[in-house]
Design a protein around this motif. Structure first.
Motif, PDB file in Angstrom:
ATOM      1  N   TRP A  27       0.864  -4.540   2.856  1.00 20.02           N
ATOM      2  CA  TRP A  27       0.376  -3.160   2.823  1.00 20.02           C
ATOM      3  C   TRP A  27      -1.137  -3.099   2.668  1.00 20.02           C
ATOM      4  CZ3 TRP A  27       4.707  -1.737  -1.162  1.00 20.02           C
ATOM      5  CH2 TRP A  27       5.918  -1.595  -0.469  1.00 20.02           C
ATOM      6  N   ILE A  28      -1.685  -3.943   1.803  1.00 13.11           N
ATOM      7  CA  ILE A  28      -3.137  -3.940   1.599  1.00 13.11           C
ATOM      8  C   ILE A  28      -3.858  -4.321   2.891  1.00 13.11           C
ATOM      9  CG2 ILE A  28      -5.045  -5.107   0.420  1.00 13.11           C
ATOM     10  CD1 ILE A  28      -3.178  -5.307  -2.042  1.00 13.11           C
ATOM     11  N   SER A  29      -3.395  -5.380   3.551  1.00 11.78           N
ATOM     12  CA  SER A  29      -4.022  -5.820   4.801  1.00 11.78           C
ATOM     13  C   SER A  29      -3.968  -4.725   5.856  1.00 11.78           C
ATOM     14  CB  SER A  29      -3.315  -7.075   5.331  1.00 11.78           C
ATOM     15  OG  SER A  29      -3.415  -8.139   4.428  1.00 11.78           O
ATOM     16  N   TYR A  30      -2.792  -4.113   5.992  1.00 15.14           N
ATOM     17  CA  TYR A  30      -2.626  -3.094   7.034  1.00 15.14           C
ATOM     18  C   TYR A  30      -3.466  -1.853   6.745  1.00 15.14           C
ATOM     19  CZ  TYR A  30      -0.496   0.060  10.365  1.00 15.14           C
ATOM     20  OH  TYR A  30      -0.312   0.957  11.398  1.00 15.14           O
ATOM     21  N   PHE A  31      -3.425  -1.384   5.499  1.00 10.46           N
ATOM     22  CA  PHE A  31      -4.110  -0.120   5.207  1.00 10.46           C
ATOM     23  C   PHE A  31      -5.621  -0.278   5.053  1.00 10.46           C
ATOM     24  CE2 PHE A  31       0.218   1.278   4.489  1.00 10.46           C
ATOM     25  CZ  PHE A  31       0.188   2.525   5.104  1.00 10.46           C
TER      26      PHE A  31
END
Length: 319
Positions: A66-70
């Motif tokens: 989630w961190i990478s994507y957002f």
């Protein structure tokens, strides 16, 4: 590589056939609307439900994913907002629509069949982790930023009180079929109960058609929305969505140390074009409809090439 090319040709071939069916009036426009409703209300939620019940998420690293994507979402949104206001002189409300067009990936109608075709059920399971939080976060961000944009632009809607907007958002969220499907699947998974054979077969039968029907509905929808004006701005939004956002997600995945297969899914998901949600949000806000429509159609057409590029890149990097 040949398997990737074949998958992309099939995916965009279905879209092209559906577009031609709408263009030459072989099928009524209402058929596309009906297919979209079927995917949105029945097939896709059941597919998400079954995935949440049966998938093995071991090693998917949700928080890192989630961190990478957002991180990519935030960078693409800011870049799109600044581009439409600085380069094209639009107001803050248009900036919100541009942000959505440059950062809101079409994870369901295009993402589901593409992931299933290229990465299989394991890839779709990881995509489901993004889908689980994607729409709530993106909708909440859109509504909140639009409220601030209204005030910065000096436009005050008497009905647009923050508390009412928040209440409306949560009501819509709890009625969203995707959210219901994901939550129901997660709750069933927590019980540890085995899905009855007949029920599982029924769910699988309906869920299995989600991919091709979604592609066909999307193709017919592209004909309905079309392209009209704001070409330069739409091309800039498309470039941000298809090139900048996946590049940022790739850099974040490498920096954070995302597991290789999960990183491949994250970058590919980020490389997906914007979907119909960007147009629906623009319509709800009453501004930027042409920008959102054009960006969606152009980015979808261009993504036939850029998706092949990004899948090749992540395959080369992560194996």
């Amino acid at each position: 590589m040949m398997g990737l090319v074949e998958t992309i040709l099939v995916v965009f071939g279905v879209i092209a056939i559906a577009y031609a069916a709408a263009q030459f009036k072989l099928l009524d426009e209402r058929v596309g609307d009906g297919l979209s409703d079927f995917v949105f209300v029945v097939a896709a939620p059941l597919l998400l439900f079954r995935t949440m019940v049966t998938a093995d998420f071991h090693g998917a690293a949700p928080w890192q994913l989630w961190i990478s994507y957002f991180i990519g979402v935030v960078v693409a949104w800011i870049a799109s907002d600044l581009a439409i206001k600085v380069l094209f002189g639009r107001d803050n409300r248009a900036g919100v629509v541009a942000g959505v067009s440059g950062a809101f990936s079409n994870l369901v109608f295009l993402g589901m069949p593409l992931m299933l075709g290229v990465f299989g059920q394991e890839g779709f399971a990881i995509l489901s982790l993004i889908v689980a939080v994607h729409m709530p976060i993106m909708m909440a961000a859109s509504i909140t930023l639009h409220e601030f944009a209204l005030r910065r632009d000096g436009v005050f809607d008497g009905e647009s009180h923050l508390s009412a907007v928040v209440a409306s958002f949560f009501k819509s969220l709890l009625r969203n079929p995707f959210v219901i499907g994901i939550l129901a699947g997660w709750l069933w998974r927590q019980t540890g109960l085995r899905m009855p054979v007949v029920a599982d077969s029924l769910i699988q039968t309906l869920a299995s058609v989600a991919g091709p029907v979604a592609l066909f509905a999307m193709g017919m929808g592209l004909k309905k929305f079309g392209v009209s004006g704001h070409i330069a701005a739409s091309l800039v939004m498309s470039a941000i969505k298809l090139l900048l956002m996946p590049a940022v997600v790739l850099a974040a995945a490498l920096l954070i140390g995302l597991p290789p297969f999960t990183a491949k899914i994250a970058v590919t998901a980020a490389a997906l074009p914007a979907g119909v949600n960007s147009y629906l949000i623009a319509t709800r806000f009453g501004t930027g409809q042409a920008l959102a429509s054009n960006s969606m159609v152009m980015a979808t057409a261009l993504s036939a090439l850029t998706l092949a590029f990004w899948v090749s890149v992540v395959t080369h990097i992560f194996g």
